[in-house]
Design an enzyme around this catalytic site. Sequence first.
Site, short mmCIF file in Angstrom:
data_model
loop_
_atom_site.label_atom_id
_atom_site.label_comp_id
_atom_site.label_asym_id
_atom_site.label_seq_id
_atom_site.Cartn_x
_atom_site.Cartn_y
_atom_site.Cartn_z
N GLU A 1 9.64 -4.76 -10.38
CA GLU A 1 8.61 -5.68 -9.87
C GLU A 1 7.50 -5.85 -10.89
OE1 GLU A 1 5.89 -6.30 -5.81
OE2 GLU A 1 7.11 -4.49 -6.08
N ASN B 1 10.38 -11.37 1.53
CA ASN B 1 10.20 -9.94 1.38
C ASN B 1 9.19 -9.44 2.41
OD1 ASN B 1 10.05 -7.27 -0.24
ND2 ASN B 1 7.92 -7.95 -0.15
N GLU B 2 9.58 -8.44 3.18
CA GLU B 2 8.69 -7.80 4.16
C GLU B 2 7.90 -8.85 4.96
OE1 GLU B 2 6.35 -4.75 2.24
OE2 GLU B 2 8.11 -3.53 1.83
N TYR C 1 10.59 4.42 2.72
CA TYR C 1 10.08 5.32 1.70
C TYR C 1 9.90 6.72 2.27
CZ TYR C 1 9.10 1.34 -1.38
OH TYR C 1 9.21 0.23 -2.18
N GLU D 1 14.58 -1.31 -0.94
CA GLU D 1 13.44 -0.51 -1.37
C GLU D 1 13.56 0.86 -0.71
OE1 GLU D 1 9.45 -2.11 -1.28
OE2 GLU D 1 10.16 -4.16 -1.67
N GLN E 1 10.86 2.46 -8.32
CA GLN E 1 11.34 1.34 -9.10
C GLN E 1 11.86 1.83 -10.44
OE1 GLN E 1 8.52 -1.90 -9.37
NE2 GLN E 1 8.16 -1.92 -7.17
#
Length: 498
Positions: free
Chosen positions: A24, A171-172, A239, A296, A345
Amino acid sequence: MLIFINGNRSVGTINKNIYGHFAEHLGRCIYGGLYVGEDSEIPNQNGMRTDVVNALKELDIPVLRWPGGCFADTYHWRDGIGPKSSRKTLINTTWGGVREDNSFGTHEFMELCRQLGCEAYINGNVGTGTVQEMCDWVEYCNMPGVSPMADLRRQNGQDAPWNVKYWGIGNEMWGGGGNMRADYYSDLCRQYASFLRDYDPSHKIYKIASGACDFNYDWTQRVAELTGALVDALSLHYYTIPGSEWEHKGSATKFSREEYYITMYKALQMKGLIENHTARMRQACPNKNLGLVIDEWGTWLDVEEGTNPHFLYQQNAMRDALVAAVNLNIFGDHCDSVVMANIAQTVNVLQAMILTDGPRMLCTPTYHVFHMFKGHQGARQLETYAETALIGADGADCKVPNLHVSASEDHNGNVLVTVVNLSDHSSVPVEIHWDGLSKFTSITGQVLSGDGAGAAAYNTFDNPHQVEPKPLTNITVGTNSFTSLLPACSVAAFTLKA
């Protein structure tokens, strides 16, 4: 501890894209990490750092997601094409308010993918973009014939189409992508999916809807119900965050035993998340085998002291390597539903493969896990059983099994067994048996551990080789079995060669 591998049972082939990555426009991931520009004194090929690209090529990276993440929600692709001198200079309001000169755009990303030998996964802008904008981007990348966007691509130096397969529709969207309700986003997704066209019947695009975060199963079910007929997969973001508060996630290198076991306990929750989200998808869209794309995942910890808090730069210790190993084992054992995963990432951000400091670079413990596990890519998953004991910090509620195992068989009959010893202080003897597999000519192993520093061990620019895989020399081979001793807090990979 007994481990059994059943060569007669499998849930399918492990999609190589489970070993995908994510880059990103955030902190020093792109600029200074992957890309330094053609005029840099740092060795590069067409602007891409030679040392970083060469290291990443060793992982056989299958797919790379770009340009975000949250950055995708405000990214307009036309700002990043054409002569660099005429590209717009903006402020990256999403990540730190730093200058974004758009010198790394679509052509540069596709050049990076070419050098890495991987597929591209482009995340489109639904947050501030339009259907027309994303449709034009697909046409720009994939149209082989005559059209306004294909002509523009040729004008910018690329004659042949890139045939980008993977496209994320937002995204999200439940959060930073627009704070949308599932029904509203689903209507938008249906509209976008209807106009994202295939320009070559031999290169069909794969459409990925913006799925849920963590335990939001209702979002998954509703979006699958309303968009499942028009997309190929839904995403999931999860996460591993040790801390109980977002503002205090915990240090990457200074943590207690309790924090260590909390981290591993949370990492192991990925199994339930996959199974529950998949169940909701199957229930909502029973006539289509929608894939799950975990684009992610990884540890999210406090930034290193003295660094920009918006750059999300964190050290990478042996604890992170264990989190990576556990997740990759879980993904492989759920290859009947997980079709792609992208760790967050690739360089200098969150749970990175590589860290850079000017011309210097190092490979993290997580990098080494991906290298040790790469033999699982495209192999047939094998059923495994492990005898385990529950362990944890004294007085703490978060108990985890001391062993975590996965296995696969490639097309040549070679078997890869990956075993994680989660104990922070005890070595574990393992006795691995199998049935339904061919005879093996040799059995070798390698192990990644923190030695005396345990879970807190990590590599530095002054000592970049402190945590690296080493050969396992304590393997004793029997009939359809072998034994070994795994150090505390370690990841082992055994290769059974046919």
